[in-house]
Design a protein around this motif. Structure first.
Motif, PDB file in Angstrom:
ATOM      1  N   GLU A  97     -11.556  61.045  -8.457  1.00 14.10           N
ATOM      2  CA  GLU A  97     -11.314  60.542  -7.106  1.00 14.10           C
ATOM      3  C   GLU A  97     -12.606  60.492  -6.310  1.00 14.10           C
ATOM      4  OE1 GLU A  97      -8.213  62.865  -5.308  1.00 14.10           O
ATOM      5  OE2 GLU A  97      -6.927  62.720  -7.073  1.00 14.10           O
ATOM      6  N   ARG A  98     -13.439  61.528  -6.465  1.00 14.73           N
ATOM      7  CA  ARG A  98     -14.711  61.571  -5.745  1.00 14.73           C
ATOM      8  C   ARG A  98     -15.595  60.395  -6.145  1.00 14.73           C
ATOM      9  NH1 ARG A  98     -16.082  66.347  -7.166  1.00 14.73           N
ATOM     10  NH2 ARG A  98     -17.422  65.820  -8.926  1.00 14.73           N
ATOM     11  N   GLU A  99     -15.649  60.111  -7.440  1.00 15.01           N
ATOM     12  CA  GLU A  99     -16.474  59.008  -7.919  1.00 15.01           C
ATOM     13  C   GLU A  99     -15.978  57.676  -7.365  1.00 15.01           C
ATOM     14  OE1 GLU A  99     -18.460  57.539 -12.123  1.00 15.01           O
ATOM     15  OE2 GLU A  99     -16.468  58.460 -12.171  1.00 15.01           O
ATOM     16  N   ALA A 100     -14.671  57.483  -7.312  1.00 18.24           N
ATOM     17  CA  ALA A 100     -14.106  56.235  -6.792  1.00 18.24           C
ATOM     18  C   ALA A 100     -14.446  56.056  -5.318  1.00 18.24           C
ATOM     19  CB  ALA A 100     -12.592  56.217  -6.999  1.00 18.24           C
ATOM     20  N   VAL A 101     -14.322  57.123  -4.537  1.00 17.91           N
ATOM     21  CA  VAL A 101     -14.638  57.054  -3.107  1.00 17.91           C
ATOM     22  C   VAL A 101     -16.098  56.686  -2.897  1.00 17.91           C
ATOM     23  CG1 VAL A 101     -14.867  58.414  -0.993  1.00 17.91           C
ATOM     24  CG2 VAL A 101     -12.819  58.651  -2.404  1.00 17.91           C
ATOM     25  N   ILE A 102     -16.985  57.341  -3.614  1.00 17.72           N
ATOM     26  CA  ILE A 102     -18.421  57.093  -3.429  1.00 17.72           C
ATOM     27  C   ILE A 102     -18.782  55.674  -3.852  1.00 17.72           C
ATOM     28  CG2 ILE A 102     -20.714  57.735  -4.256  1.00 17.72           C
ATOM     29  CD1 ILE A 102     -19.729  60.634  -4.329  1.00 17.72           C
ATOM     30  N   LEU A 103     -18.255  55.227  -4.991  1.00 19.22           N
ATOM     31  CA  LEU A 103     -18.591  53.891  -5.472  1.00 19.22           C
ATOM     32  C   LEU A 103     -18.116  52.799  -4.518  1.00 19.22           C
ATOM     33  CD1 LEU A 103     -17.803  54.249  -9.294  1.00 19.22           C
ATOM     34  CD2 LEU A 103     -20.052  53.868  -8.264  1.00 19.22           C
ATOM     35  N   VAL A 104     -16.886  52.931  -4.025  1.00 22.43           N
ATOM     36  CA  VAL A 104     -16.298  51.863  -3.213  1.00 22.43           C
ATOM     37  C   VAL A 104     -16.671  51.984  -1.741  1.00 22.43           C
ATOM     38  CG1 VAL A 104     -14.131  50.828  -2.425  1.00 22.43           C
ATOM     39  CG2 VAL A 104     -14.390  51.512  -4.818  1.00 22.43           C
TER      40      VAL A 104
END
Length: 259
Positions: free
Chosen positions: A206-213
Protein backbone atom coordinates in the motif's frame (compact mmCIF):
# COMPACT_ATOMS: atom_id res chain seq x y z
CA UNK A 1 42.21 32.76 -9.67
CA UNK A 2 40.27 35.52 -11.44
CA UNK A 3 36.79 35.49 -9.90
CA UNK A 4 35.98 38.25 -7.43
CA UNK A 5 34.05 38.70 -4.21
CA UNK A 6 31.03 41.02 -4.02
CA UNK A 7 33.33 43.92 -3.09
CA UNK A 8 35.48 43.35 -6.20
CA UNK A 9 38.40 41.70 -4.42
CA UNK A 10 39.81 38.54 -5.99
CA UNK A 11 38.93 35.27 -4.34
CA UNK A 12 41.70 34.30 -1.94
CA UNK A 13 42.35 30.84 -0.57
CA UNK A 14 42.79 30.51 3.20
CA UNK A 15 46.47 30.41 4.11
CA UNK A 16 46.14 26.81 5.31
CA UNK A 17 44.84 25.80 1.88
CA UNK A 18 47.63 27.70 0.11
CA UNK A 19 50.25 25.91 2.21
CA UNK A 20 48.68 22.53 1.60
CA UNK A 21 48.51 23.08 -2.15
CA UNK A 22 52.19 24.01 -2.25
CA UNK A 23 53.00 20.85 -0.30
CA UNK A 24 50.77 18.55 -2.38
CA UNK A 25 52.15 19.80 -5.71
CA UNK A 26 55.63 18.66 -4.64
CA UNK A 27 54.58 15.15 -3.58
CA UNK A 28 55.53 12.07 -5.56
CA UNK A 29 52.55 10.16 -6.95
CA UNK A 30 52.97 7.38 -4.40
CA UNK A 31 53.09 9.87 -1.52
CA UNK A 32 50.09 11.69 -2.96
CA UNK A 33 48.14 8.42 -3.10
CA UNK A 34 48.98 7.82 0.55
CA UNK A 35 47.74 11.27 1.49
CA UNK A 36 44.57 10.83 -0.56
CA UNK A 37 43.74 7.65 1.34
CA UNK A 38 43.54 9.51 4.66
CA UNK A 39 39.91 10.05 5.65
CA UNK A 40 40.30 11.38 9.18
CA UNK A 41 39.82 15.13 8.96
CA UNK A 42 41.68 15.66 12.23
CA UNK A 43 44.82 14.06 10.77
CA UNK A 44 47.36 16.79 9.87
CA UNK A 45 48.09 14.90 6.64
CA UNK A 46 44.44 14.98 5.51
CA UNK A 47 44.12 16.86 2.22
CA UNK A 48 41.33 19.41 2.27
CA UNK A 49 38.74 19.41 -0.49
CA UNK A 50 39.89 22.85 -1.65
CA UNK A 51 43.31 21.34 -2.25
CA UNK A 52 41.81 18.46 -4.22
CA UNK A 53 39.91 20.89 -6.44
CA UNK A 54 43.17 22.69 -7.24
CA UNK A 55 44.93 19.41 -8.04
CA UNK A 56 42.18 18.31 -10.42
CA UNK A 57 42.24 21.70 -12.17
CA UNK A 58 46.02 21.54 -12.38
CA UNK A 59 45.80 18.08 -13.91
CA UNK A 60 43.36 19.34 -16.53
CA UNK A 61 45.44 22.42 -17.36
CA UNK A 62 48.59 20.32 -17.82
CA UNK A 63 46.78 17.39 -19.45
CA UNK A 64 47.93 15.16 -16.59
CA UNK A 65 45.29 12.44 -16.76
CA UNK A 66 47.04 10.39 -14.10
CA UNK A 67 46.74 13.21 -11.59
CA UNK A 68 43.08 13.80 -12.42
CA UNK A 69 42.30 10.08 -12.21
CA UNK A 70 43.91 9.87 -8.79
CA UNK A 71 42.27 12.91 -7.22
CA UNK A 72 38.80 13.38 -8.73
CA UNK A 73 37.34 10.03 -7.54
CA UNK A 74 38.44 10.85 -3.99
CA UNK A 75 36.73 14.24 -4.11
CA UNK A 76 33.55 12.77 -5.63
CA UNK A 77 33.56 10.03 -2.99
CA UNK A 78 33.56 12.64 -0.24
CA UNK A 79 30.70 14.46 -1.94
CA UNK A 80 28.73 11.25 -2.34
CA UNK A 81 29.10 10.50 1.37
CA UNK A 82 27.80 13.97 2.15
CA UNK A 83 24.83 13.54 -0.17
CA UNK A 84 23.82 10.21 1.36
CA UNK A 85 23.18 12.17 4.56
CA UNK A 86 21.90 15.46 3.17
CA UNK A 87 19.78 14.02 0.33
CA UNK A 88 18.74 10.76 1.94
CA UNK A 89 16.42 8.17 0.42
CA UNK A 90 13.91 8.77 3.19
CA UNK A 91 14.09 12.53 2.88
CA UNK A 92 12.70 13.07 -0.62
CA UNK A 93 11.34 11.11 -3.58
CA UNK A 94 13.85 10.02 -6.22
CA UNK A 95 16.76 10.94 -3.94
CA UNK A 96 19.19 8.60 -5.72
CA UNK A 97 18.71 10.38 -9.04
CA UNK A 98 19.02 13.79 -7.38
CA UNK A 99 22.31 12.72 -5.80
CA UNK A 100 23.57 11.48 -9.16
CA UNK A 101 22.56 14.76 -10.82
CA UNK A 102 24.51 16.76 -8.23
CA UNK A 103 27.65 14.67 -8.73
CA UNK A 104 27.32 14.99 -12.51
CA UNK A 105 26.93 18.76 -12.19
CA UNK A 106 30.10 18.95 -10.14
CA UNK A 107 31.97 16.77 -12.65
CA UNK A 108 30.73 19.00 -15.48
CA UNK A 109 32.31 22.00 -13.75
CA UNK A 110 35.70 20.31 -14.03
CA UNK A 111 35.08 19.28 -17.64
CA UNK A 112 34.16 22.84 -18.66
CA UNK A 113 36.73 24.56 -16.43
CA UNK A 114 38.35 27.47 -18.27
CA UNK A 115 35.68 27.56 -20.99
CA UNK A 116 32.13 28.72 -21.54
CA UNK A 117 30.21 31.59 -19.96
CA UNK A 118 31.69 31.04 -16.49
CA UNK A 119 35.25 29.78 -17.10
CA UNK A 120 36.41 30.33 -13.52
CA UNK A 121 33.41 29.03 -11.60
CA UNK A 122 35.63 26.60 -9.70
CA UNK A 123 37.60 29.43 -8.11
CA UNK A 124 35.11 29.57 -5.25
CA UNK A 125 35.41 25.81 -4.74
CA UNK A 126 39.16 26.30 -4.18
CA UNK A 127 38.42 28.84 -1.44
CA UNK A 128 35.34 27.54 0.35
CA UNK A 129 34.47 24.12 -0.97
CA UNK A 130 31.83 23.20 1.60
CA UNK A 131 29.90 26.41 1.01
CA UNK A 132 30.09 26.07 -2.76
CA UNK A 133 29.04 22.42 -2.76
CA UNK A 134 26.18 23.17 -0.37
CA UNK A 135 24.87 25.77 -2.84
CA UNK A 136 25.15 23.26 -5.69
CA UNK A 137 23.23 20.71 -3.63
CA UNK A 138 20.47 23.11 -2.61
CA UNK A 139 19.98 24.28 -6.21
CA UNK A 140 19.49 20.69 -7.37
CA UNK A 141 17.03 19.89 -4.59
CA UNK A 142 15.02 23.01 -5.39
CA UNK A 143 14.94 22.12 -9.09
CA UNK A 144 13.60 18.70 -8.18
CA UNK A 145 10.93 20.31 -5.98
CA UNK A 146 9.88 22.56 -8.86
CA UNK A 147 9.84 19.59 -11.24
CA UNK A 148 7.54 17.68 -8.91
CA UNK A 149 5.35 20.76 -8.57
CA UNK A 150 4.85 20.76 -12.34
CA UNK A 151 4.49 17.03 -12.88
CA UNK A 152 2.54 15.60 -9.95
CA UNK A 153 -1.20 15.70 -10.46
CA UNK A 154 -4.12 14.65 -8.31
CA UNK A 155 -5.26 11.19 -9.31
CA UNK A 156 -8.90 10.39 -8.53
CA UNK A 157 -9.51 7.14 -6.72
CA UNK A 158 -12.16 4.72 -7.95
CA UNK A 159 -15.29 4.07 -5.87
CA UNK A 160 -14.55 2.09 -2.74
CA UNK A 161 -16.66 -0.06 -0.44
CA UNK A 162 -14.43 0.71 2.53
CA UNK A 163 -16.10 2.28 5.58
CA UNK A 164 -16.36 6.06 5.47
CA UNK A 165 -17.20 6.31 1.78
CA UNK A 166 -15.01 7.11 -1.23
CA UNK A 167 -15.39 10.88 -1.01
CA UNK A 168 -13.54 11.06 2.29
CA UNK A 169 -10.64 9.03 0.91
CA UNK A 170 -10.44 11.01 -2.30
CA UNK A 171 -10.43 14.20 -0.26
CA UNK A 172 -7.57 12.89 1.87
CA UNK A 173 -5.44 12.02 -1.16
CA UNK A 174 -6.36 15.24 -2.97
CA UNK A 175 -5.00 17.24 -0.05
CA UNK A 176 -1.92 15.06 0.13
CA UNK A 177 -1.23 15.45 -3.60
CA UNK A 178 -1.78 19.20 -3.42
CA UNK A 179 0.84 19.57 -0.71
CA UNK A 180 3.37 17.47 -2.61
CA UNK A 181 2.86 19.58 -5.73
CA UNK A 182 4.05 22.80 -4.11
CA UNK A 183 7.20 23.83 -2.34
CA UNK A 184 7.09 23.25 1.44
CA UNK A 185 5.11 25.80 3.48
CA UNK A 186 5.06 26.42 7.20
CA UNK A 187 1.61 24.85 7.42
CA UNK A 188 2.70 21.75 5.52
CA UNK A 189 5.81 21.43 7.70
CA UNK A 190 3.55 21.09 10.75
CA UNK A 191 1.76 18.08 9.28
CA UNK A 192 4.59 16.58 7.26
CA UNK A 193 6.13 14.49 10.04
CA UNK A 194 2.92 12.80 11.28
CA UNK A 195 1.76 12.25 7.71
CA UNK A 196 5.07 10.70 6.65
CA UNK A 197 4.94 8.46 9.70
CA UNK A 198 1.44 7.37 8.70
CA UNK A 199 2.70 6.58 5.18
CA UNK A 200 5.63 4.60 6.59
CA UNK A 201 3.27 2.62 8.82
CA UNK A 202 1.25 1.35 5.84
CA UNK A 203 1.84 -2.21 4.62
CA UNK A 204 4.65 -2.23 2.07
CA UNK A 205 2.43 -2.76 -0.99
CA UNK A 206 0.00 0.00 0.00
CA UNK A 207 2.84 2.38 0.85
CA UNK A 208 4.48 1.78 -2.52
CA UNK A 209 1.21 2.43 -4.37
CA UNK A 210 0.61 5.70 -2.51
CA UNK A 211 4.12 6.99 -3.19
CA UNK A 212 4.12 5.99 -6.86
CA UNK A 213 0.71 7.49 -7.66
CA UNK A 214 0.21 10.37 -5.25
CA UNK A 215 3.78 11.52 -4.65
CA UNK A 216 5.74 10.62 -7.78
CA UNK A 217 2.78 11.07 -10.12
CA UNK A 218 2.75 7.72 -11.96
CA UNK A 219 -0.48 6.65 -13.64
CA UNK A 220 -2.18 3.63 -12.08
CA UNK A 221 -2.11 1.85 -15.46
CA UNK A 222 -1.95 2.67 -19.16
CA UNK A 223 -3.11 1.23 -22.47
CA UNK A 224 0.38 1.90 -23.80
CA UNK A 225 2.40 -1.26 -23.04
CA UNK A 226 5.66 0.73 -23.10
CA UNK A 227 4.58 3.36 -20.57
CA UNK A 228 5.94 2.94 -17.04
CA UNK A 229 3.09 3.04 -14.53
CA UNK A 230 2.47 2.12 -10.92
CA UNK A 231 1.16 -1.23 -12.15
CA UNK A 232 4.24 -2.02 -14.25
CA UNK A 233 6.60 -0.97 -11.46
CA UNK A 234 4.78 -3.20 -8.98
CA UNK A 235 4.36 -6.02 -11.52
CA UNK A 236 0.61 -6.22 -10.99
CA UNK A 237 -2.64 -5.03 -12.60
CA UNK A 238 -4.18 -1.59 -12.42
CA UNK A 239 -7.08 -3.03 -10.44
CA UNK A 240 -4.61 -4.29 -7.82
CA UNK A 241 -3.05 -0.82 -7.58
CA UNK A 242 -6.50 0.74 -7.10
CA UNK A 243 -7.38 -1.77 -4.41
CA UNK A 244 -4.15 -0.99 -2.57
CA UNK A 245 -4.83 2.72 -2.84
CA UNK A 246 -8.34 2.28 -1.48
CA UNK A 247 -7.08 0.34 1.53
CA UNK A 248 -4.35 2.91 2.14
CA UNK A 249 -6.83 5.77 1.80
CA UNK A 250 -9.00 4.28 4.52
CA UNK A 251 -6.05 4.39 6.88
CA UNK A 252 -5.03 7.91 5.88
CA UNK A 253 -8.49 9.46 5.79
CA UNK A 254 -7.88 11.07 9.19
CA UNK A 255 -5.72 13.59 7.34
CA UNK A 256 -8.58 14.83 5.15
CA UNK A 257 -9.27 17.82 7.38
CA UNK A 258 -5.73 18.54 8.47
CA UNK A 259 -3.56 18.69 5.36
Amino acid sequence: MTNTEADGALYARPSAVEAQIDEAIGLSRSDLQTRLSITDRSDPAYLRSECLVHLVREGRRTDDQQLMSAVLPVLLGRCEANLLVKVSDGGMPDAANVRQEILENLTDLFVSDGTGEFPNELDFYECRFNMAFRALRIDAVRREARRRKRSIAVVDLPPSDAPGGPDAYEDAFARVSENFRVLPTQEWDVFREPFMKAIEALPAEEREAVILVHVLGYKEESEDPDEETAATRCNCTGRTIRNRLSRAAAKLSCFKEDL
